[in-house]
Write an enzyme that holds these catalytic residues in place. Structure first.
Site, PDB file in Angstrom:
ATOM      1  N   CYS A  31      31.482  64.033 -62.371  1.00 17.75           N
ATOM      2  CA  CYS A  31      31.511  65.489 -62.263  1.00 17.75           C
ATOM      3  C   CYS A  31      31.031  66.055 -63.599  1.00 17.75           C
ATOM      4  O   CYS A  31      30.240  65.413 -64.280  1.00 17.75           O
ATOM      5  CB  CYS A  31      32.911  65.978 -61.900  1.00 17.75           C
ATOM      6  SG  CYS A  31      34.172  65.512 -63.103  1.00 17.75           S
ATOM      7  N   ALA A  32      31.524  67.211 -64.000  1.00 16.23           N
ATOM      8  CA  ALA A  32      31.014  67.858 -65.209  1.00 16.23           C
ATOM      9  C   ALA A  32      31.369  67.115 -66.483  1.00 16.23           C
ATOM     10  O   ALA A  32      30.605  67.117 -67.448  1.00 16.23           O
ATOM     11  CB  ALA A  32      31.529  69.293 -65.287  1.00 16.23           C
TER      12      ALA A  32
END
EC number: 2.7.1.201
Length: 478
Positions: free
Chosen positions: A27-28
């Protein structure tokens, strides 16, 4: 050789090797692993890798916090390890092998509400801004609000309600779409189903209590109340799942040659009928019961006890993923009561976690390497995103996490004892004050100050003694 090669090799070794990876995505800020045998992952050695900021397990996934460079590192890791790239949805499906029934239930709720969060945040900010310009008497010696003296701001106030209403009153449309998306069925059918729950031809849910007469669909032998479910969460979830399961079953039994015509019709029409005759009324009653229990508990003579428990335990709930359940409760409270007294405590918990990290920045002010993690973590935490702070710093040391829990508990008691209510959810951390009803903003500001000062001071005290470390260990956190 890439700058990430050595770290990637170490991570692969300590994760249990290629054969232990069922799926991996990112993810981020985090690598997300689904492991065939989670016990083979050596957390201590993984966290000792210079690039790694921390680890935790959630929703059946072993997650390794890397930071903003995670995308580049992920590409290097998958190439070096010889594993295939995996989508987030595929990783979630694979992760179910490591989840029990309750974890799967929470994961379903998370999958429904996570795609809605951007809209909820926007809606919360808009309603908060409307609070400021429309309800706070800030002009002419405190007798008039901004919209009462300025036509421009009066127009802006009215215009912004267009967006706020679309997000919160028509929330069932987003929920039924999210359910269809999650279940792999037809999203447009989910959208149509949601619209049938909030159609303008229905009696608005907010007007049912004061209605002299409820309109009906009259079929001669039976009548169905024409009631809308604006802002209702549970009826939309129930209807969404009925539509999804009915569509999936029909696709299995209907020949492909006629499925385009038969499946949408026989999935949507019965679901809409069931939604308005069975699921809607039942879901409304369930939602009302839940909101009544929560609100009664928080406003009773013993509400401060509930507040203390919730304020203290919310951060651990985030670790387990159980915090996703509060979204449905908050939204139900908003639809039933016009506000929620639960969300303010969540915003205060965010602030408390950030304040504990801020204290660690002061304590380890000479540690330039740690600042690369702690400074961005503090900022994101004060803006409502707690994971970098909790997993990158607070759980790493232990005692800051406990200090934040205690500070959150104290702030939550002040908030609930003072009757603080929020108009909306989605805006956490310091900006959360924008979602608070104007008459409670000053009290909430005091609670925010407590959530900043108490964790900061307690973290310093715990760092100089063994008290905080020993107490945290007794909770079994490390």
């Amino acid at each position: 050789m890439s700058q990430y090669t050595d770290s990637a090799k170490e991570l692969l070794e300590h994760i249990g090797g290629k054969e232990n990876i069922a799926a991996v995505t990112h993810c981020a800020t985090r690598m997300r692993f689904v492991l065939n045998d989670p016990s083979k992952a050596n957390k201590e050695k993984i966290e000792a890798i210079k690039l790694v900021k921390g680890t935790f397990t959630q929703a059946g996934q072993f997650q390794v916090i890397i930071g903003n460079e995670v995308a580049t590192f992920y590409n290097e890791f998958t190439k070096m390890a010889g594993v295939q790239e995996t989508t987030k949805d595929d990783a979630k499906v694979a992760a179910k092998q490591n989840m029990n029934f309750l974890q799967r239930l929470i994961a379903h709720l998370a999958d429904i509400f996570t795609p809605l969060i951007p809209a909820l945040v926007v809606g919360g900010l808009i309603l908060g801004f409307r609070n400021v310009i429309g309800d706070i008497k800030m002009l002419e010696d405190g007798t008039k609000s901004l919209i009462e003296v300025s036509q421009f701001w009066a127009g802006a106030h009215a215009f912004l309600w267009l967006i706020g209403e679309a997000i919160f009153h028509f929330l069932p449309v987003g929920i039924t779409w999210a359910v269809a998306r999650k279940m792999g069925t037809t999203p447009i059918l989910g959208i149509v189903l949601g619209i049938t729950l909030v159609s303008p031809q229905l009696l608005n849910a907010y007007g049912v209590a004061g209605a002299e007469e409820i309109p009906v669909w009259d079929f001669g032998f039976a009548q169905i109340d024409m009631i809308g479910y604006q802002a209702q969460v549970i009826p939309a979830i129930l209807a969404g799942f009925v539509l999804a399961y009915l569509e999936r079953w029909l696709r299995k039994v209907v020949p492909n040659s006629i499925s385009m015509i038969v499946v949408p019709f026989f999935a949507l029409v019965p679901t809409v009928l069931i939604a308005h005759t069975v699921l809607g009324p039942i879901g409304w009653q369930i939602g009302s019961f839940i909101s009544d229990v929560v609100y009664s508990g928080l406003t009773s003579a013993f509400g401060w006890i509930f507040a203390a428990i919730f304020g203290f335990a919310y951060a651990p709930l985030v670790i387990t993923g159980l915090h996703h359940m509060t979204n449905a409760i908050d939204l139900q409270l908003m639809s039933e009561l016009g506000g929620t007294n639960l969300w303010p405590m969540i915003a205060l918990s965010n602030i408390a976690q950030g304040s504990a990290v801020l204290s660690m920045i002061y304590i380890n002010r000479k540690n330039e390497e740690e600042k690369q993690v702690s400074v961005p973590a503090t900022i994101s935490c004060y803006l409502g995103v707690t994971e970098p702070a909790m997993f990158g710093i607070n759980l790493k040391y232990g005692f800051p996490f406990l200090a934040a829990m205690l500070g959150s508990m104290a702030a939550a008691v002040i908030s609930v004892a003072s009757g603080v209510m929020a108009n909306s959810i989605g805006v956490g951390g310091l900006p959360g004050i924008l979602s608070i009803q104007p008459q409670h903003m000053l009290t909430f500001a005091i609670a925010m100050l407590v959530a900043i000062v108490v964790p900061f001071l307690l973290t310093i005290v715990f760092s100089k003694t063994n008290m905080g470390r020993n107490a945290f260990k007794r909770f079994g956190a490390r």
